[in-house]
Design an enzyme around this catalytic site. Structure first.
Site, mmCIF file in Angstrom:
data_model
loop_
_atom_site.group_PDB
_atom_site.id
_atom_site.type_symbol
_atom_site.label_atom_id
_atom_site.label_comp_id
_atom_site.label_asym_id
_atom_site.label_seq_id
_atom_site.Cartn_x
_atom_site.Cartn_y
_atom_site.Cartn_z
ATOM 1 N N HIS B 102 -5.527 4.738 -4.793
ATOM 2 C CA HIS B 102 -5.207 3.918 -5.969
ATOM 3 C C HIS B 102 -5.718 2.498 -5.780
ATOM 4 C CE1 HIS B 102 -1.755 3.338 -3.288
ATOM 5 N NE2 HIS B 102 -1.543 2.185 -3.897
ATOM 6 N N HIS B 104 -4.426 -0.550 -5.461
ATOM 7 C CA HIS B 104 -3.832 -1.664 -4.723
ATOM 8 C C HIS B 104 -4.774 -2.103 -3.598
ATOM 9 C CE1 HIS B 104 0.537 -0.899 -6.106
ATOM 10 N NE2 HIS B 104 -0.064 -1.809 -6.836
ATOM 11 N N HIS B 107 -5.166 -0.630 -0.290
ATOM 12 C CA HIS B 107 -5.771 0.701 -0.239
ATOM 13 C C HIS B 107 -7.252 0.693 -0.589
ATOM 14 C CE1 HIS B 107 -2.137 3.225 0.346
ATOM 15 N NE2 HIS B 107 -1.571 2.106 -0.058
ATOM 16 N N HIS B 191 3.484 6.060 -8.967
ATOM 17 C CA HIS B 191 3.234 4.778 -8.303
ATOM 18 C C HIS B 191 2.600 3.720 -9.211
ATOM 19 C CE1 HIS B 191 3.022 2.114 -4.971
ATOM 20 N NE2 HIS B 191 1.710 2.013 -5.051
ATOM 21 N N ASP B 212 0.112 6.269 -1.925
ATOM 22 C CA ASP B 212 1.479 5.875 -2.275
ATOM 23 C C ASP B 212 1.892 6.717 -3.457
ATOM 24 O OD1 ASP B 212 1.284 4.051 -0.316
ATOM 25 O OD2 ASP B 212 1.176 2.288 -1.611
ATOM 26 N N GLU B 237 2.919 8.853 2.962
ATOM 27 C CA GLU B 237 3.411 7.504 3.209
ATOM 28 C C GLU B 237 4.910 7.593 3.493
ATOM 29 O OE1 GLU B 237 4.941 4.919 0.722
ATOM 30 O OE2 GLU B 237 4.893 6.035 -1.141
ATOM 31 N N HIS B 448 1.995 4.648 7.133
ATOM 32 C CA HIS B 448 2.388 3.647 6.162
ATOM 33 C C HIS B 448 3.895 3.423 6.182
ATOM 34 C CE1 HIS B 448 2.207 1.379 2.455
ATOM 35 N NE2 HIS B 448 0.901 1.530 2.420
#
Lengths: 964, 643
Positions: B102, B104, B107, B191, B212, B237, B448
């Site tokens: 994703h 973020h 990541h 998420h 996530d 995670e 994580h």
């Protein structure tokens, strides 16, 4: 308007179609009967290719076959089956065999041997499956014949080892539908030893094909539905299936587990990997709870739904469903609910302002925390938070059912229900409010809970608000602050949505009468009275002030000390409100005033019996009528009708019965009056004038009978007979009158024939009730039927006339529960002086809000009529979704009516009223020869006539010419 | 010659291995907190919260999962040390693909550095929303790093663009064939918009990487879902490994109540948020509440990044939750009716209002400006929807500080109310267990998260799900033995023949069948022995076992044979016993001959011979005591004869 006209045309059109169809159907019956099978035979012989044959079969399948010719058709089909090489044609034939064996009046045992025979030689799996389906149809048609059932079960067992899943599926279905456990039939057990069907089906729980596994579980459920008791051993097998890879298997397995848990709730099962044992129902509950967090939402819905009906589960298991042990960094944490409760009990109101307010407390023992295997733990917490609203609704429903059976659980689930009031989907919110209402007897709302509940009052959806008002009507509030809070929020609601006025007043009425002691200390504040100073008199027309007064007066009813706190103007206002809003303001025992109505209330109960008696007596008196002379009879009838009407007004619970009988008597009275006309014997030409009275009477009787039939709920068949009988008499009267007034015989022929047809219909529909109609008009009429059929119209009329005079007055048996349908239009109120302005040619939407009482099937019957000043009438069919059902026997219609007209020079009033549409043919059972044939859907829904059943409301409108 | 084999063959042999790798020392640094979600404040040695970068080798294929950066450092340590992968070789040669779960930054933040500066030209897989939003965030991050902090040696805008050109977008549940053997498939992860879990599959071996994910749906996204794909390894995670969260409804209700009360009092509400993710959820929450309650108070949203992001949210409706998906035809929920763009001048407007402003920790920018303006009024309120790092204004006010020192020695007195609300989109311990239960992996690998917390979860997973569980430290490699199933083709004729012998076909139960396994050109076939002989051009040899039984008997051979025959005949009624003209007796395929050895006329020898294949044939047993046959290799058979 155009649309309206079109509608009218359409209606008439459908009527025509209906009559034609009846005739055509009867004719066709005679024509096709002998040739049906022959035609098929010819067709099939003509077919050159399988595709052709298939086409013929498809065409053939479109038309129904009569019971008499089924056997012939079956023989032909079978003959072709043996010859046919193409599997698709054989498949179609097999399916046709199944359809045909379902025909009413045909006994399919004769084709069973053939079906089993061809089954043995069939190679194609698809055809095999279809043939088994046919056998299933045959088997279900002959539930009594044990031998056949055994044989079919045998066949099914034989094919269970087939490699095709379709065939195995059908075999299992067959077993489920026909297999039996009874071993008593061993006497004819020549090779057909009674098999343990459950064992056989159970073996297929582990089939390699998921479809077959599902079918096996379904078959087991089918066995259960047919009343066979399933073995407890199935439970363990079913539990294994809960972890199946396929959702349909899991879904069916959940059902099966539920069934077994209902059968053996108390037996004990061991917990794997420990020495403990628990009740089976608890174990099953835990397992189903676990399925609430399944990967497939279909299974989740199924599981959540079933949880609701597991009432035998022990309470600590039940309460676990709401418990999700919170923790944070391995330390135990309290839920927001627990915190709220604590804050409340410690007297401090929620601050939520402190950082770390929700900080975790004690350490959690890592070994003691279970993350999944905790069974029931938190099932509802998960269900209520689910992604799919279907699951959430199912969970709310289940919560409702469980809470109704367990008060302690109701108390616990309250917080969660309150939380659901904030769901994103309105349906879920509404459902949870309704649920809360249903369990409100068991609970008392805490102040913080009430706070959350009341916050929803600002919702923009009317349904939500009204549901909430209903909820508040029956909730228990614990403190006076709670009452005050509720009042304040309701008043806020009132200012924001003034249309909620009635609903809010009603809500406050109940709130007041439920909590008199809590209202008492609030009175001075609410009325803003001051111990020393006089305060200004509030405005009497202010809805908010009325709302406060409604609350106080209702509380004062059971709290005699309260009136002492009222100021002078309060008493004045009481008197005014007691008159104007008598349904909201109760009679109070006020100092220095006469208690006019308070004496009435206890006496009502004691009077009930006499009034019932009175009703009975007066009716009996009337029914002994035939011996009296006509003059006296008329008078007696008139008196009785008057009495009944008065009784209906006085005693609301007897109103339905009284009205119903009064209407019937009025019909009778009209009939007697019409027959009493002195001038019956006068020659036709002179008679013209007088006939007016008689024909008007006939017409009115017709109308009244329609009202009797359709406007009352709870009318039973025996009343319907009498009503139809009365209508028949009216028709006879009509015929006589027309015969006397018209010249020429031609129209008379038609009328006579029609009338005789009606008699025929009557005889056919009510054949069972004819013995009750001794000595009546129709009884005599049927005696003379053969003669009437052959007579000339003039003669018929003569006979009818004498028979009408001689016929006895039929006793109308009173139904148990009868209520007159009524409707009140709440909105538009018809008070506004400001016309609704709109541009001519365009439409204006008028909100209509009405309550309907005792209307059956309002979606189809209730229509809105708009009458324009120029005499135009328009009928509007409200959408089914516009009807709400707030309680038994009550409906609410909230709809929009579109008005339009050409320009007017002046504002004028249109009338809006509600109509009850009826269709007498819909109520009567379908004619036997129509069954199975294509009945056009319009026949069912078409409207024969309408009865207005609400007071018309006038709406001021003003279509303006369009500006150029 | 024939060999017995079961239909499914399994070789206990290590074929695949998996390595999870971060940085345990120096250059890999220690974990910091997650960039956009309120994660845990701290760190331990090995396991890392935040910045993800995992390398998986599966059946010879190397896949890199996520390419995150570290927000805590401003030097080289912020990016993973890619030289760790290959000491000198080119990354493109070593890695088969890169998968980004994703958008973020922890990541995907190191992606341009990795592909453009270190050099990687292979495919990068991500979902469509990630592909759309990722460059915006990278650009924003670059601007802050380069333009504001003036860093050199940072990737450029052009590098971001070039990097994005290497991206291949995938749909949910679409199986993408990376090469002939490697395939990947995306699953919905909740998420944030476009977050996905990936299944990486080579042959029959597979790994699932969750990125996530969130198991409870929120106002704009649904819950993570995966089918029963039974991977060999699930890499999940574990941010909230030791937390079980309360129902989200309480949180939402609290939030709404607080906002509503303040607004009704005439106060202003400030909600500092990060641009993407939670911001949209809160917007939807407020928007629907405003709609339901018919409120007129204005809501503002700070412009810039968020506006752009909202645009993408509007486009990717299929990635949102049920409610939004079902109603978007009537109205797209992200087309906010009540929420308008914010202008700096609005902050001074009188009357109540609600403002979403960035950044989320009140450490700079618009949110801080507004905070300074409104802090003095006790009617106002600030709601912190996420965690704040120590040292930021957000952290100070949350810990109860009422007097703040601002730049220029000013002291700001905070009179406004300060509220904290936790809106986090990670799965809690129960959620993680639920996902593990759904996927049914052979083993689980936790990443994580913090070591101590992971330890707890690891123990739980092993206890309750009976699945082996690993929690490697950064830089550590975990190697997992797998037992791949090797497909063997079977000829239909053989299968049908064997099926016909059995009674009911039982699902998932091993069955024994006879056949010959032929291994040729690295494929396996199971055929009937006749066919195998034919194919290999071999002649059939019969193997017979013989044993001699010495008996004291003075009768002639023929008589003896006759006696044996009549005895067998009487005992073995179900079998075909024959007396052949040459004096021997056959019991089906077993041959019995009587012979007289020359040396001793008093003893006779009985020869019993049978083929290798005889199984389940006649079991010649006799009644009386006598001589036992010597043990024979093929099958135990006891032959007892009369004296």
């Amino acid at each position: 308007m155009a649309a309206h006209l079109k509608k009218r045309v359409y209606e008439e059109f459908t009527k025509v179609v209906q009559q034609q169809q009846e005739e055509i159907a009867t004719k066709k019956l005679r024509l096709t009967k002998p040739s049906k099978s022959a035609a098929l035979h010819i067709d099939l012989c003509k077919a050159t290719s399988p595709a052709d044959a298939l086409q013929y079969l498809l065409q053939f399948a479109r038309k129904p076959v009569e019971a008499e010719s089924v056997e012939g058709v079956v023989r032909i089909l079978l003959e072709h089956y043996y010859k046919e090489n193409d599997p698709s044609v054989r498949l179609k034939i097999a399916s046709l065999l199944g359809l045909l064996s379902k025909t009413a009046g045909f006994s399919p045992d004769c084709i069973m041997d053939d079906a089993i025979n061809i089954l043995q030689n069939e190679k194609s799996h698809q055809v095999l499956a279809q043939l088994l389906d046919t056998l299933l149809a045959i088997g279900t048609k002959l539930p009594e014949n044990q031998a056949i059932q055994m044989r079919l079960v045998d066949v099914a067992c034989k094919h269970l080892t087939d490699t095709s899943h379709g065939v195995r599926n059908k075999c299992l279905q067959l077993l489920g539908n026909l297999g039996s456990l009874e071993k008593s039939v061993t006497k004819d057990a020549e090779g057909l030893a009674a098999r343990d069907v459950q064992k056989i089906i159970g073996d297929y729980f582990s089939d390699q094909d998921p479809r077959v596994r599902t079918a096996a579980i379904k078959a087991m459920l089918q066995l259960h539905e047919r009343g066979l008791k399933l073995h407890q051993t199935i439970y363990n097998q079913a539990c294994k299936l809960l972890s199946d890879d396929y959702e349909q298997v899991r879904s069916a397995a959940v059902q099966l587990i539920w069934v077994v848990s209902q059968l053996y709730p108390e037996s004990i099962v061991p917990i794997p990997s420990s020495n403990e044992e628990i009740r089976l129902v608890d174990d099953a509950f835990g397992k189903i709870c676990h399925m609430v967090s399944d990967g497939s939402w279909v299974v989740r819905v199924q599981a959540a739904k079933l949880l609701g009906s597991m009432e035998q589960v022990s309470s600590h298991f039940l309460e676990q469903t709401l418990d999700k042990k919170l923790m944070s960094d391995l330390r135990r944490k309290r839920t927001a609910h627990e915190r709220a409760k604590e804050l409340y009990s410690s007297g401090e109101f929620s601050s939520g302002r402190k950082w770390g307010d929700d900080a975790p407390k004690e350490e959690v023992d890592t070994g003691a925390v279970n993350l999944i295997e905790s069974g029931a733990c938190g099932a509802f917490v998960h269900g209520l938070e689910d992604e799919m609203y279907e699951v959430r609704i199912a969970a709310v429903e289940a919560l409702c059912m469980l809470a109704q059976s367990s008060p302690s659980f109701a108390e616990k689930c309250l917080d969660f229900l309150v939380d659901m009031f904030n769901d994103e989907i309105e349906e879920v919110r509404l459902q949870s409010i309704h649920t809360m209402r249903k369990i409100s007897n068991n609970i008392t709302l805490r102040e913080d809970q009430l706070d959350t509940v009341l916050a929803v009052l600002e919702d923009s959806s009317r349904d939500i608000r009204e549901a909430l008002h209903e909820l508040l009507c029956c909730t228990n509030v614990s403190t006076k602050e709670g009452i005050h809070l509720a009042l304040v929020e309701l008043l806020k609601n009132l200012t924001k949505y003034p249309t909620d006025r009635d609903s809010i007043w009603k809500c406050l009425k109940f709130l007041g009468s439920r909590h008199p002691t809590l209202v008492l200390p609030l009175v001075p504040e609410l009325l803003s009275t001051h111990p020393f100073f006089d305060t200004a008199e509030p405005d009497m027309d202010d809805p908010a002030y009325i709302a406060v007064l409604v609350l106080i007066f209702n509380a004062a009813k059971t709290c005699p000390t309260m009136p002492a706190l009222f100021s002078d103007h309060t008493f004045r206002h009481y008197a005014y409100l007691r008159d104007s809003l008598s349904h909201l303001v109760p009679a109070l025992r006020l100092p220095g005033r006469k208690l006019v109505s308070s004496a009435v209330s206890p006496s009502i109960i004691s009077q009930e019996d006499p009034s019932q008696q009175f009703l009975q007596q007066s009716l009996e008196r009337v029914y002994s009528l035939q011996h009296l002379d006509p003059q006296g009879a008329q008078e007696l009838l008139e008196f009785t009708i008057r009495d009944l009407q008065r009784l209906g007004e006085l005693q609301s619970e007897l109103a339905g019965v009284a009205d119903f009988s009064a209407t019937y008597l009025r019909c009778q009275l009209l009939l007697i009056k019409a027959l009493q006309e002195k001038l019956w014997n006068v020659a036709a030409p002179l008679y013209l004038k007088q006939s007016d009275l008689a024909s008007a009477a006939a017409k009115q009787i017709m109308e009244e009978t329609y009202k009797m039939e359709f406007m009352y709920s709870g009318v039973e068949n025996k009343q319907v007979v009498i009503i139809h009988h009365m209508r028949l008499q009216a028709k006879a009267l009509q015929l006589i009158v027309t015969a006397r007034t018209t010249r020429g015989l031609d129209p008379l022929f038609g009328m006579c024939e029609k009338f005789l047809q009606e008699v025929d219909f009557f005889q056919r529909y009510f054949i069972a009730d004819l013995p009750h109609l001794q000595d009546s008009f129709v009884d005599k009429l049927l005696d003379l039927m053969p003669r009437l059929m052959t007579s000339k119209p003039a003669e018929v009329v003569k006979i009818l006339q004498t028979m009408l005079r001689q016929s006895a007055f039929l006793h109308l048996p009173l139904p148990e529960q009868i209520h007159k349908a009524s409707a009140t239009i709440i909105e538009p109120a018809g008070e506004s002086d400001n016309p609704l302005r709109f541009t001519s040619g365009l439409v204006v939407a008028l909100d209509v809000d009405a309550t309907l009482e005792h209307v059956q099937d309002p979606q189809n019957t209730v229509k809105v009529q708009v009458l324009y000043p120029d005499g135009q009438a328009q009928m509007i069919h409200p959408k089914p979704a516009d009807f709400r059902n707030p309680g038994p026997g009550r409906h609410r219609l909230i709809t929009q009516v579109y008005l339009s007209h050409t320009a007017w020079t002046e504002a004028c009033q249109v009338e809006v009223r509600l109509l009850l549409a009826y269709n007498s043919s819909a109520r009567i059972p379908k004619c036997p020869w129509m069954e199975g044939g294509e009945v056009s859907p319009q026949v069912e829904t078409s409207i024969e006539g309408t009865i207005p059943f609400s007071k018309p409301v006038k709406v001021y409108i003003m279509p303006k010419p369009a500006r150029r | 010659m024939s060999v017995h084999t079961a239909a499914s063959v399994s070789f206990p042999q290590c074929i695949g291995s998996c390595r999870a790798w971060g940085g345990s020392t120096g250059s890999w640094g220690r974990g910091a907190q997650h960039c956009l979600s309120p994660a845990l404040p701290r760190v331990g040695a090995g396991q890392d919260v935040g910045r993800s970068c995992i390398l998986v080798s599966i059946a010879g294929k190397n896949v890199m999962l996520d390419c995150g950066m570290h927000m805590g450092f401003n030097d080289d340590r912020r990016f993973p040390d890619f030289s760790y992968i290959t000491q000198n070789g080119r990354l493109t040669d070593f890695l088969d693909c890169v998968i980004i779960s994703h958008f973020h930054l922890d990541h995907c933040g190191a992606l341009p550095y990795f592909s453009e500066m270190v050099g990687y030209d292979g495919p990068i897989y991500m979902t469509h929303p990630t592909q759309a939003i990722c460059p915006i965030l990278l650009e924003d991050y670059r601007k802050i790093a380069v333009d504001k902090k003036g860093e050199a040696n940072f990737f450029t805008s052009q590098m971001i663009k070039d990097c994005m050109k290497k991206v291949v977008a995938v749909h949910l549940h679409q199986t993408v064939q990376v090469d002939d053997e490697l395939e990947i498939k995306a699953y919905y992860a909740g998420h944030v918009l476009g977050a996905a879990m990936f299944q990486i599959k080579v042959g029959s071996e597979s790994v699932v990487y969750t990125g996530d994910y969130n198991m409870t749906p929120d106002r704009h996204l649904g819950a993570a879902w995966i089918d029963k794909c039974r991977p060999n390894l699930l890499i999940t995670e574990s941010t909230y490994a030791t937390t079980i969260r309360d129902s989200k409804r309480c949180r939402e209700r609290d939030f709404l109540k607080k906002v509503h009360e303040t607004v009704e009092r005439g106060g202003k509400v400030l909600i500092p948020v990060f641009a993407l993710g939670r911001a949209q959820e809160l917007c939807i929450l407020l928007e629907t509440f405003w709609e339901r309650m018919n409120l007129k108070v204005p809501i503002y949203f700070s412009t810039g990044l968020t506006e752009k992001a909202n645009h993408y949210y509007k486009l990717f409706i299929p990635w949102t939750n049920q409610k939004i998906r079902k109603t978007f035809v009537q109205r797209n929920m992200f087309e906010f009716k009540h929420i308008k763009a914010f202008d700096r001048a609005f902050a001074d407007n009188p009357g109540p209002m609600v403002v979403f402003a960035t950044p989320g920790m009140l450490h700079a920018g618009q949110s801080l400006q507004i905070f300074r303006k409104w802090a003095g009024n006790e009617k106002n309120m600030v709601i912190m929807p996420g965690y704040c790092v120590q040292g930021t204004v957000g952290h100070k006010i949350l810990s109860g500080q009422r007097k703040l020192e601002m730049e220029g020695r000013q002291v700001l007195e905070v009179k406004m109310q300060v509220e904290y609300m936790s809106f986090s989109a990670h799965a809690d311990a129960k959620g993680i267990m639920q996902l593990v239960g759904q996927a049914e992996p052979e083993s689980v690998l936790l990443v994580h998260g913090e070591a101590k917390k992971m330890e707890f979860l690891k123990q739980k997973i092993e206890q309750e799900l009976r699945v082996s569980c690993y929690m490697p430290a950064n830089g550590e490699t975990v190697t997992l033995p797998t037992s791949p199933s090797i497909p063997v083709g079977i000829s239909l004729g053989l299968l049908k023949r064997e099926m016909a012998q059995g009674l009911l076909p039982e699902a998932k139960k091993p069955r024994l069948l006879h056949g010959t396994l032929i291994m040729k050109d690295s494929n396996f076939r199971l055929v009937s022995s006749e066919q195998a002989l034919k194919e290999l051009g071999l002649a059939e040899h019969q193997l017979r076992f013989t044993c001699r039984v010495h008996l004291h008997d003075t009768r002639k051979e023929q008589e003896m044979a006759l006696r044996v025959y009549s005895h067998l005949k009487s005992v073995l009624k179900d079998h075909c016993v024959q007396h052949l003209p040459d004096g021997s007796v056959t019991v089906e395929s077993i041959l019995i001959q009587a012979a007289a050895p020359s040396e001793d006329p008093g003893t006779k020898v009985l020869l019993v011979s049978w083929t290798y294949q005889v199984r389940g044939g006649p079991q010649p047993t006799a009644v009386s005591t006598g001589v036992t046959t010597p043990p024979c290799p093929a099958r135990p058979m006891v032959l007892l004869l009369l004296p």
